[in-house]
Scaffold this motif. Structure first.
Motif, PDB file in Angstrom:
ATOM      1  N   GLU A  26       0.825  -1.207   0.000  1.00 38.41           N
ATOM      2  CA  GLU A  26       0.000   0.000   0.000  1.00 38.41           C
ATOM      3  C   GLU A  26       0.854   1.249   0.000  1.00 38.41           C
ATOM      4  OE1 GLU A  26      -2.439   0.467   3.468  1.00 38.41           O
ATOM      5  OE2 GLU A  26      -0.755   0.401   4.862  1.00 38.41           O
TER       6      GLU A  26
ATOM      7  N   TYR B 120       2.464  14.137  -0.795  1.00 34.76           N
ATOM      8  CA  TYR B 120       1.103  13.582  -0.677  1.00 34.76           C
ATOM      9  C   TYR B 120       1.186  12.361   0.214  1.00 34.76           C
ATOM     10  CZ  TYR B 120      -3.590  12.130  -2.042  1.00 34.76           C
ATOM     11  OH  TYR B 120      -4.919  11.799  -2.035  1.00 34.76           O
ATOM     12  N   TYR B 121       0.169  12.204   1.080  1.00 34.14           N
ATOM     13  CA  TYR B 121       0.203  11.133   2.066  1.00 34.14           C
ATOM     14  C   TYR B 121      -1.075  10.298   2.028  1.00 34.14           C
ATOM     15  CZ  TYR B 121       3.957  13.927   4.114  1.00 34.14           C
ATOM     16  OH  TYR B 121       5.122  14.630   4.322  1.00 34.14           O
ATOM     17  N   ALA B 122      -0.926   9.048   2.420  1.00 32.95           N
ATOM     18  CA  ALA B 122      -2.102   8.220   2.659  1.00 32.95           C
ATOM     19  C   ALA B 122      -2.811   8.752   3.906  1.00 32.95           C
ATOM     20  CB  ALA B 122      -1.693   6.772   2.867  1.00 32.95           C
ATOM     21  N   ASP B 123      -4.123   8.629   3.925  1.00 35.88           N
ATOM     22  CA  ASP B 123      -4.884   9.130   5.072  1.00 35.88           C
ATOM     23  C   ASP B 123      -4.439   8.483   6.377  1.00 35.88           C
ATOM     24  OD1 ASP B 123      -8.076   9.450   3.292  1.00 35.88           O
ATOM     25  OD2 ASP B 123      -6.361  10.815   3.469  1.00 35.88           O
ATOM     26  N   SER B 124      -4.021   7.232   6.296  1.00 39.42           N
ATOM     27  CA  SER B 124      -3.652   6.485   7.505  1.00 39.42           C
ATOM     28  C   SER B 124      -2.399   7.027   8.185  1.00 39.42           C
ATOM     29  CB  SER B 124      -3.462   5.011   7.169  1.00 39.42           C
ATOM     30  OG  SER B 124      -2.463   4.857   6.176  1.00 39.42           O
TER      31      SER B 124
ATOM     32  N   LYS C 104      -1.275  10.481   7.527  1.00 37.48           N
ATOM     33  CA  LYS C 104      -1.277  11.937   7.471  1.00 37.48           C
ATOM     34  C   LYS C 104      -1.243  12.517   8.884  1.00 37.48           C
ATOM     35  CE  LYS C 104      -3.764  13.225   4.117  1.00 37.48           C
ATOM     36  NZ  LYS C 104      -4.934  13.539   3.269  1.00 37.48           N
ATOM     37  N   GLY C 105      -0.345  13.476   9.089  1.00 39.14           N
ATOM     38  CA  GLY C 105      -0.208  14.086  10.395  1.00 39.14           C
ATOM     39  C   GLY C 105       0.779  13.377  11.301  1.00 39.14           C
ATOM     40  N   ARG C 106       1.177  12.161  10.938  1.00 44.56           N
ATOM     41  CA  ARG C 106       2.152  11.403  11.749  1.00 44.56           C
ATOM     42  C   ARG C 106       3.465  11.208  11.003  1.00 44.56           C
ATOM     43  NH1 ARG C 106       1.220   6.242  13.010  1.00 44.56           N
ATOM     44  NH2 ARG C 106      -0.062   5.826  11.166  1.00 44.56           N
TER      45      ARG C 106
ATOM     46  N   ALA D  69      -0.306  13.751  -6.229  1.00 50.22           N
ATOM     47  CA  ALA D  69      -1.565  13.214  -5.711  1.00 50.22           C
ATOM     48  C   ALA D  69      -2.057  12.019  -6.529  1.00 50.22           C
ATOM     49  CB  ALA D  69      -2.629  14.307  -5.684  1.00 50.22           C
TER      50      ALA D  69
ATOM     51  N   THR E 171      -0.124   7.195  -6.470  1.00 52.51           N
ATOM     52  CA  THR E 171      -0.420   6.295  -5.352  1.00 52.51           C
ATOM     53  C   THR E 171      -0.487   4.838  -5.744  1.00 52.51           C
ATOM     54  OG1 THR E 171      -2.792   6.570  -5.660  1.00 52.51           O
ATOM     55  CG2 THR E 171      -1.696   8.137  -4.185  1.00 52.51           C
TER      56      THR E 171
END
Length: 126
Positions: A45, A58-62, A64-66, A105, A108
């Motif tokens: 993934e 761009y980041y996977a939602d899982s 993002k922020g970490r 974006a 992926t």
């Protein structure tokens, strides 16, 4: 282009880890570089991608922020800073070069990548 991921290890939940992706070849700095991961029994993934210049990410939602992806083209390096790690982040992490022409974006899908490096194992214990 040749890529090699490193920096994995065994950590506890909540800890941080920084992965490195070392590239060789003049073309390294002309490619967007992505990180993917594959947990046991699961499909590979997408995790994060950074443009060739480093100006777009761009980041996977899982994650993002970490997680934070960055690169240093002068050193032919891409990094993945992983904070607040969770057991579900346990996987083999791979870096690869994006072969497409679209924005990050759109980068992926693993089929759009080439020059996969050997993975590095990240294990997060609870």
């Amino acid at each position: 282009v040749q890529l090699q991921a490193s920096g994995g290890g065994l950590v506890q939940a909540g800890d941080s880890l920084r992965l490195s992706c070392a590239g060789s070849g003049r073309a390294f700095s002309s490619h967007a570089i992505g990180w993917f991961r594959q947990a046991p029994g699961k499909e590979r993934e997408f995790v994060a991608v950074i443009s060739w210049s480093g100006s777009n990410t761009y980041y996977a939602d899982s994650v993002k922020g970490r997680f934070t992806i960055s690169r240093d083209n002068a050193k032919n390096m891409v990094y993945l800073q992983m904070n607040s790690l969770k057991p579900e982040d346990t996987a083999v992490y791979y870096c690869a070069a994006y072969m497409g022409l679209g924005p990050v974006a759109a980068a992926t899908k693993s089929r759009d990548y080439d020059y996969w490096g050997q993975g590095t194992l990240v294990t997060v214990s609870s």
